[in-house]
Design a protein around this motif. Structure first.
Motif, mmCIF file in Angstrom:
data_model
loop_
_atom_site.group_PDB
_atom_site.id
_atom_site.type_symbol
_atom_site.label_atom_id
_atom_site.label_comp_id
_atom_site.label_asym_id
_atom_site.label_seq_id
_atom_site.Cartn_x
_atom_site.Cartn_y
_atom_site.Cartn_z
ATOM 1 N N LYS A 1 23.611 -8.311 -70.616
ATOM 2 C CA LYS A 1 22.720 -8.761 -71.692
ATOM 3 C C LYS A 1 21.400 -9.321 -71.135
ATOM 4 O O LYS A 1 20.804 -10.210 -71.724
ATOM 5 C CB LYS A 1 23.419 -9.818 -72.565
ATOM 6 C CG LYS A 1 24.668 -9.287 -73.256
ATOM 7 C CD LYS A 1 25.289 -10.352 -74.157
ATOM 8 C CE LYS A 1 26.544 -9.790 -74.842
ATOM 9 N NZ LYS A 1 27.187 -10.802 -75.700
ATOM 10 N N ARG A 2 21.006 -8.771 -69.979
ATOM 11 C CA ARG A 2 19.738 -9.120 -69.326
ATOM 12 C C ARG A 2 19.654 -10.603 -68.961
ATOM 13 O O ARG A 2 18.563 -11.176 -68.823
ATOM 14 C CB ARG A 2 18.538 -8.716 -70.200
ATOM 15 C CG ARG A 2 18.394 -7.211 -70.347
ATOM 16 C CD ARG A 2 17.124 -6.819 -71.075
ATOM 17 N NE ARG A 2 15.915 -7.372 -70.481
ATOM 18 C CZ ARG A 2 15.328 -6.895 -69.389
ATOM 19 N NH1 ARG A 2 15.856 -5.872 -68.734
ATOM 20 N NH2 ARG A 2 14.208 -7.448 -68.945
ATOM 21 N N ARG A 3 20.801 -11.210 -68.789
ATOM 22 C CA ARG A 3 20.830 -12.604 -68.337
ATOM 23 C C ARG A 3 20.278 -12.697 -66.925
ATOM 24 O O ARG A 3 20.685 -11.940 -66.035
ATOM 25 C CB ARG A 3 22.261 -13.125 -68.378
ATOM 26 C CG ARG A 3 22.408 -14.584 -67.983
ATOM 27 C CD ARG A 3 23.866 -14.941 -67.819
ATOM 28 N NE ARG A 3 24.037 -16.355 -67.508
ATOM 29 C CZ ARG A 3 25.155 -16.879 -67.022
ATOM 30 N NH1 ARG A 3 26.199 -16.096 -66.800
ATOM 31 N NH2 ARG A 3 25.234 -18.168 -66.763
ATOM 32 N N ILE A 4 19.376 -13.637 -66.684
ATOM 33 C CA ILE A 4 18.781 -13.807 -65.359
ATOM 34 C C ILE A 4 19.771 -14.517 -64.448
ATOM 35 O O ILE A 4 20.222 -15.624 -64.739
ATOM 36 C CB ILE A 4 17.461 -14.600 -65.445
ATOM 37 C CG1 ILE A 4 16.442 -13.846 -66.303
ATOM 38 C CG2 ILE A 4 16.891 -14.831 -64.045
ATOM 39 C CD1 ILE A 4 15.168 -14.617 -66.554
ATOM 40 N N LEU A 5 20.109 -13.856 -63.335
ATOM 41 C CA LEU A 5 21.060 -14.410 -62.387
ATOM 42 C C LEU A 5 20.372 -15.052 -61.189
ATOM 43 O O LEU A 5 20.782 -16.113 -60.724
ATOM 44 C CB LEU A 5 22.011 -13.308 -61.893
ATOM 45 C CG LEU A 5 22.822 -12.571 -62.970
ATOM 46 C CD1 LEU A 5 23.682 -11.496 -62.332
ATOM 47 C CD2 LEU A 5 23.672 -13.539 -63.769
ATOM 48 N N ILE B 1 13.528 -10.175 -60.015
ATOM 49 C CA ILE B 1 14.270 -10.956 -61.010
ATOM 50 C C ILE B 1 15.571 -10.198 -61.263
ATOM 51 O O ILE B 1 15.579 -9.149 -61.915
ATOM 52 C CB ILE B 1 13.474 -11.132 -62.314
ATOM 53 C CG1 ILE B 1 12.146 -11.834 -62.032
ATOM 54 C CG2 ILE B 1 14.295 -11.918 -63.336
ATOM 55 C CD1 ILE B 1 11.206 -11.864 -63.215
ATOM 56 N N ARG B 2 16.666 -10.688 -60.725
ATOM 57 C CA ARG B 2 17.950 -9.998 -60.858
ATOM 58 C C ARG B 2 18.634 -10.426 -62.146
ATOM 59 O O ARG B 2 18.787 -11.611 -62.419
ATOM 60 C CB ARG B 2 18.851 -10.310 -59.661
ATOM 61 C CG ARG B 2 18.323 -9.719 -58.358
ATOM 62 C CD ARG B 2 19.226 -10.023 -57.193
ATOM 63 N NE ARG B 2 18.672 -9.461 -55.960
ATOM 64 C CZ ARG B 2 19.115 -9.738 -54.739
ATOM 65 N NH1 ARG B 2 20.126 -10.590 -54.587
ATOM 66 N NH2 ARG B 2 18.558 -9.187 -53.678
ATOM 67 N N ARG B 3 19.042 -9.429 -62.888
ATOM 68 C CA ARG B 3 19.656 -9.679 -64.197
ATOM 69 C C ARG B 3 21.080 -9.158 -64.238
ATOM 70 O O ARG B 3 21.448 -8.218 -63.525
ATOM 71 C CB ARG B 3 18.833 -9.026 -65.311
ATOM 72 C CG ARG B 3 17.408 -9.590 -65.424
ATOM 73 C CD ARG B 3 16.621 -8.888 -66.515
ATOM 74 N NE ARG B 3 15.247 -9.366 -66.593
ATOM 75 C CZ ARG B 3 14.836 -10.363 -67.360
ATOM 76 N NH1 ARG B 3 15.714 -10.990 -68.130
ATOM 77 N NH2 ARG B 3 13.577 -10.727 -67.370
ATOM 78 N N THR C 1 18.763 -21.995 -70.467
ATOM 79 C CA THR C 1 18.373 -20.600 -70.644
ATOM 80 C C THR C 1 16.946 -20.464 -70.136
ATOM 81 O O THR C 1 16.025 -21.057 -70.695
ATOM 82 C CB THR C 1 18.445 -20.178 -72.118
ATOM 83 O OG1 THR C 1 19.795 -20.333 -72.585
ATOM 84 C CG2 THR C 1 18.026 -18.721 -72.291
#
Length: 447
Positions: free
Chosen positions: A87-91, A82-84, A43
């Motif tokens: 649930k705002r997960r960073i991709l 920063i592409r998310r 994470t």
């Protein structure tokens, strides 16, 4: 005692489009990406914000579960986006690259004059630590652990994959320095596996236990080599690292720079130029392969274990192969009839491929059927060169029965070890996904 590893069960899938052993310099990408999704069970916690200026080697994010494990920028430039996702997960973390790289100077080091903790700290600070993965669980290694052994497989047997000796032909000094460094991380042995019968300089590498491997795929899988050399028991840790990443680590010690360059094999029947390209980790796909038609599947990695990416996507962190094959948009009428079509490499005798063992095939992504019930056919066992029962293990993984998973060998496998099971089983179950989910359950419940 012989160090030979001879694999009898497995399957070589011969496909058209093997990369020619010719190297070209890919155009420098305008944008590079680090994808946290490449680092399973990590994470990310961002260190920098959008708009920040970075040097190659600067820390971009670290692991939430271990702030010592850092992930560095492969190039210098501007942190563009920063592409998310949900649930705002960073991709993806996108870096707009400068015309030329400006490197962080970590200082030249001599591994022979460093102790274990100094080497670990150097790898952690530079961002090279994520190259080291652990078994069981197939995740980034925990620097607090002490592995019983380290394994390096310098043999690729999956379809269309890059030739390891060719990847490293100009990096012999860096590879030896990398071996000198990582071999200090374990009190056990550092194992290096090479193809049996190959007259390679890799056979002369110092400080390793050499193994000569022969047999069909998955003979090159490091998990298979561990199983036949030093199997993993409950509570034990083994670290694995790809040979080209050993060279990157060696270059760090020799130059003081985190310079994550790779040779990547562009291969497959749809590859316009099947050859090797020199690129940087996280490079843009379109800059390497150009624009490809919509009916072509672009795979970062090999055809059995790689990730589907868009033409504007990015090279995976651990990948040294880009595979291009047709999408499976066409369906064969009465495809179930024996001998109707013989253009598919098959383990069964429902096609005539067994009569042409050296023929190379043009395949697409069609599954040739839908998912159905698991039945006992013996197909899985024929391609599993480990002393485990693959069907029984898959069933217990689906049921999340931890005790039986342990008894059936869950600690010894990774998703890639079930890639051929995906290919040959008539049940069409996603075996790799099932194993990955089961390993995640084991991490949470057992640790």
């Amino acid at each position: 005692m012989s160090n030979d590893i001879k694999i009898r069960r497995g399957l070589d899938i011969k496909l058209k489009g093997v990369a020619e052993k010719k190297i070209s310099e890919a155009p420098r990408s305008k944008n590079y990406a680090i994808k946290p999704t490449d680092f399973h069970y990590v994470t990310p916690k961002m260190v920098l914000k959008e708009g920040a200026q970075v040097k190659a080697g600067d820390t971009i994010f670290f692991s939430k579960y271990s702030d010592r494990v850092k992930f560095s920028a492969p190039v210098s430039g501007t942190l563009k986006e920063i592409r998310r996702g949900a649930k705002r997960r960073i991709l993806e973390v996108i870096i707009e690259a400068d015309a030329q790289d400006d490197f962080v100077d970590f200082g030249k080091k001599d591994p022979a004059k460093m102790n274990v903790e100094e080497i670990k700290e150097h790898l952690l600070e530079s961002g090279c630590w994520p190259f080291i993965k652990q078994r069981p669980y197939d995740i980034v290694a925990n620097p607090a652990d002490s592995p019983k052994a380290i394994f390096i497989s310098a043999l690729n047997t999956a379809p269309l994959t890059a030739d390891v000796e060719f990847l490293l032909k100009d990096r012999q000094a860096d590879f030896q320095t990398g071996i000198d460094a990582i071999s200090k991380l374990t009190e056990g042995k550092t194992h290096l596996s090479v193809a049996k019968g190959s007259d390679s300089w890799l056979s002369g590498v110092k400080g390793v236990e050499l193994h000569n491997v022969s047999g069909p795929h998955p003979a090159g899988n490091v998990g298979v080599q561990i199983h036949h050399t030093d199997p993993i028991n409950f509570g034990e840790r083994v670290w694995v690292i790809a040979p080209e990443d050993v060279a990157i680590i060696g270059h760090l010690f020799n130059s003081g720079k985190f310079e994550a360059d790779r040779l990547v094999a562009v291969a497959g029947s749809e590859a316009p130029n099947a050859q090797y390209f020199k690129v940087r980790v996280g490079a843009n796909m379109q800059d390497i392969i150009g624009k490809v038609p919509a009916n072509v599947r672009i795979i970062s990695g090999d055809v059995l274990t790689g990730d589907k990416v868009a033409n504007a996507g990015y090279l995976g962190y651990y990948h040294n192969t880009i595979s291009l094959i047709p999408e499976g948009n066409d369906y064969r009428m009465f495809g179930w009839l024996p001998f109707k079509d013989n253009d598919i490499p098959s383990m069964s005798r429902t096609s005539l491929s067994f009569l042409f063992p050296n023929k190379r095939y043009k395949v697409d992504t069609n599954l040739n059927g839908e998912e159905r019930a698991l039945v006992v056919t013996g197909e899985m066992e024929k391609v599993m060169p480990m002393d485990i029962y693959p069907m029984q293990l898959l069933k217990e993984c689906m049921a999340q029965n931890i005790e039986k998973m342990e008894n059936l060998g869950i600690y010894e496998v990774a998703p890639e070890d079930f890639a051929l099971v995906d290919y040959v089983n008539t049940s069409k179950v996603e075996a790799q996904a099932i194993i990955r989910e089961a390993l995640d359950v084991m991490i949470k419940e057992v640790g």
